[in-house]
Design a protein around this motif. Structure first.
Motif, mmCIF file in Angstrom:
data_model
loop_
_atom_site.group_PDB
_atom_site.id
_atom_site.type_symbol
_atom_site.label_atom_id
_atom_site.label_comp_id
_atom_site.label_asym_id
_atom_site.label_seq_id
_atom_site.Cartn_x
_atom_site.Cartn_y
_atom_site.Cartn_z
ATOM 1 N N PRO A 12 40.428 -0.134 -29.046
ATOM 2 C CA PRO A 12 40.169 0.491 -30.346
ATOM 3 C C PRO A 12 40.680 1.928 -30.381
ATOM 4 N N GLY A 13 40.859 2.439 -31.595
ATOM 5 C CA GLY A 13 41.234 3.838 -31.756
ATOM 6 C C GLY A 13 40.077 4.745 -31.376
ATOM 7 N N THR A 14 40.338 6.027 -31.329
ATOM 8 C CA THR A 14 39.331 6.989 -30.905
ATOM 9 C C THR A 14 38.101 6.961 -31.811
ATOM 10 N N PHE A 15 38.307 6.936 -33.123
ATOM 11 C CA PHE A 15 37.167 6.944 -34.045
ATOM 12 C C PHE A 15 36.314 5.694 -33.880
ATOM 13 N N THR A 16 36.959 4.545 -33.806
ATOM 14 C CA THR A 16 36.221 3.290 -33.630
ATOM 15 C C THR A 16 35.483 3.278 -32.304
ATOM 16 N N ALA A 17 36.170 3.714 -31.245
ATOM 17 C CA ALA A 17 35.535 3.759 -29.922
ATOM 18 C C ALA A 17 34.342 4.713 -29.937
ATOM 19 N N ALA A 19 32.484 5.551 -32.553
ATOM 20 C CA ALA A 19 31.410 4.927 -33.331
ATOM 21 C C ALA A 19 30.684 3.876 -32.491
ATOM 22 N N ARG A 20 31.445 3.075 -31.757
ATOM 23 C CA ARG A 20 30.836 2.079 -30.873
ATOM 24 C C ARG A 20 30.048 2.751 -29.755
ATOM 25 N N HIS A 64 29.848 -0.498 -22.612
ATOM 26 C CA HIS A 64 31.076 0.238 -22.908
ATOM 27 C C HIS A 64 32.308 -0.530 -22.451
ATOM 28 N N THR A 68 32.618 -1.101 -26.337
ATOM 29 C CA THR A 68 33.042 0.215 -26.820
ATOM 30 C C THR A 68 34.537 0.439 -26.673
ATOM 31 N N GLY A 70 36.804 -1.858 -25.777
ATOM 32 C CA GLY A 70 37.594 -3.028 -26.094
ATOM 33 C C GLY A 70 38.108 -3.853 -24.943
ATOM 34 N N ARG A 133 36.437 7.572 -21.852
ATOM 35 C CA ARG A 133 37.664 7.211 -22.579
ATOM 36 C C ARG A 133 38.917 7.661 -21.844
#
Length: 174
Positions: A12-17, A19-20, A64, A68, A70, A133
């Motif tokens: 996932p992108g940074t924002f999605t990650a 949020a998760r 995670h 988180t 993916g 991340r």
């Protein structure tokens, strides 16, 4: 190979990650804060915090790894160890925050203790997201390198399928 493909496609992108991460890590952190408070009524707060931190770190690292960031697979031993190292730092942050609270307020209320603990945990959580991340669950290849690897796999597959089933027959034909 399927795992690598799933990891690459599911990143996932940074924002999605983030949020998760907030959903998973925040949920585990919130539950942990209540567990620490409950356990601290039976044993020393520092020991309660250490036990809950260890258990919640194992659980959160699995969340995670699977959700988180993916990967969709279990966390490796290396990822658990790296995550555990950072959990030790988070443990230190929460202990220092609670120690400072005890020095500033003679008998803090349970609500104040919870607030300080959650604030310290939130600060550690933001740093934890960055470490997880960028280090623990980082993809070690750039998009260009991943594309090159995919190209190599396609070429190897095409070459294998085009090769004769019996290489000895090829020698006889020549």
């Amino acid at each position: 190979m399927e795992t690598a493909r799933r990891q690459q496609q599911g990143a996932p992108g940074t924002f999605t990650a983030f949020a998760r991460f907030v959903l998973c890590g925040g949920g585990v952190g919130l539950a942990s804060s209540f567990a620490v408070a409950a356990l601290a009524s039976w044993i020393a707060w520092g020991l309660a915090n250490a036990l809950i931190t260890a258990v919640s770190t194992l659980f959160a690292t699995e969340l995670h790894a699977r959700f988180t960031f993916g990967a969709g697979v279990r966390a490796t031993g290396r990822q658990h160890a790296q995550s555990g190292g950072f959990a030790a730092a988070a443990y230190a942050v929460t202990c220092v925050a609670m120690f400072v609270l005890q020095q500033l307020v003679a008998t803090p209320s349970a609500a104040l203790e919870q607030g300080v603990y959650l604030f310290a945990s939130a600060l550690a959580g933001v740093a934890r997201f960055a470490v997880l991340r960028l280090v623990v669950f980082a993809r070690n290849r750039s998009p260009v390198a991943a594309a090159d690897r995919t190209t190599l796999l396609v070429h190897a597959t095409v070459a294998r399928e085009a090769a004769p089933a019996d290489p000895v027959a090829l020698d006889r034909a020549a």
